[in-house]
Design a protein around this motif. Structure first.
Motif: not given
Length: 350
Positions: A35-38, A44-49, A62-72
């Motif tokens: 299961k992909v959680d990140f 593209k941080a903040g853009v819906p995957v 559509v999944s609610a998952l968004t791109f995040k920065k690695i620092a997150d």
């Protein structure tokens, strides 16, 4: 669809907005236990995957998952797939390693350790020594080492070449001088490739005649497996195709080796490998069209006297990258290696 039981593993993808990251997310979306959680993307941080990936254009839910920065990146993940550009993972390996049991690394940073070669091809790896256990891993041939943290997958052209030569070298059937001609589609260069589509369209040309970084990787892999050197001439050509690799390896049989010996070696090496389809001289040839979109490799060998021609074809984004990484993860986690990849077993024809 994702099942919910105690076998479900939490997954992160680093470098998720590139071609390989997109394929990983698409394939993992069908995996019953991962299961992909990140998903990371610095740009593209903040853009819906799923709104970003074309593969999900016709998906209604559509999944609610968004791109995040690695620092997150936070919390614990059972495994992390890294599709970062070369040089990126070494600069953050300690930070990433804290959050996971295994990193399945698709980029080339830790594929070999020779300092001269690293300085030439992967200088950031040399400048940022790895502090955790690392292993080069080919799903069909390597042993699982549960003590390692970083599992490094081979490069796409490297693994196709290895498939074409493994039975010959494992059984000591050929002289050590080999010439390999590799032809690759445009996605192998990634989204940042400097080779414009207009240069490839309706064209066929050399891409790298000498010095491609997959050559030392291939030589290292065979030295590691057989403790013997391989003298390899490796040349790459650019195809007017979006995906796919076909390699042709030319070798000379040792004295006394017959065509029957060669065919037995290939059959014995690949008969029990679910993702490798072996052709002999009577039932066809490997090609790109029938492996594109699948996790299959096609391999064939053809002998004329002492001359041996062995051929392998793969989809560079699946068997050469995302699919192979999932196959490796399945094996490390104790799942059947085909899990989540069954839908990618049949190419289209014509």
């Amino acid at each position: 669809m994702m099942t919910s039981d105690n076998r479900t593993k939490r997954v992160a993808i680093l470098g998720g907005s590139g071609f390989t990251g997109a394929e990983l997310y698409r394939l993992l979306n069908k995996h019953p236990f991962l299961k992909v959680d990140f998903v990371s993307s610095e740009s593209k941080a903040g853009v819906p995957v799923e709104k970003y990936f074309t593969a999900f254009t016709h998906t209604k839910k559509v999944s609610a998952l968004t791109f995040k920065k690695i620092a997150d990146l936070d919390g614990h993940y059972d495994l992390i797939f890294s599709c970062l550009p070369k040089g990126a993972l070494p600069r953050m390996i300690e930070q990433v390693a804290e959050h996971t049991d295994y990193i399945f690394n698709v980029s080339g940073d830790y594929r070999f350790s020779d300092p001269v070669l690293l300085q030439k091809h992967y200088p950031d790896t040399l400048n940022q020594p790895i502090q955790v256990a690392s292993k080069y891993y080919i799903p069909e041939f390597s042993e699982i080492d549960s003590k390692v943290k970083v599992v490094n997958l081979p490069g796409c052209m490297a693994v196709a070449t290895i498939y074409s030569l493994y039975p010959l070298l494992a059984n000591e059937l050929i002289e050590n001088r080999v010439v390999t001609d590799a032809k690759t589609g445009s996605s192998g260069g990634g989204k940042s490739s400097s080779e414009h589509h207009a240069e490839r369209a309706n064209n066929f040309r050399p891409h790298s005649i000498h010095g491609h970084r997959h050559r030392p990787e291939i030589e290292f892999a065979f030295e590691d497996y057989f403790n013997s050197s391989l003298e390899l001439q490796f040349t790459v050509h650019s195809l007017d195709l979006p995906r796919g690799i076909l390699v042709t390896s030319y070798s000379v049989l040792k004295e006394g080796v017959s065509e029957v010996d060669v065919k037995k070696a290939f059959y014995g090496s690949y008969a029990q490998k679910p993702f490798i389809h072996y052709f002999n001289s009577k039932n066809g040839y490997p090609m790109i069209k029938t492996v594109a979109g699948t996790n299959y490799a096609e391999v064939g060998v053809y002998v004329d006297g002492s001359s041996c021609v062995s051929i392998a074809s793969i989809d560079n984004l699946i068997k050469g990258a995302a699919g192979q990484a999932i196959q490796a993860a399945n094996l490390y986690l104790g799942f059947p290696e085909e899990t989540g990849l069954q839908a990618e077993l049949g190419g289209v024809w014509p």
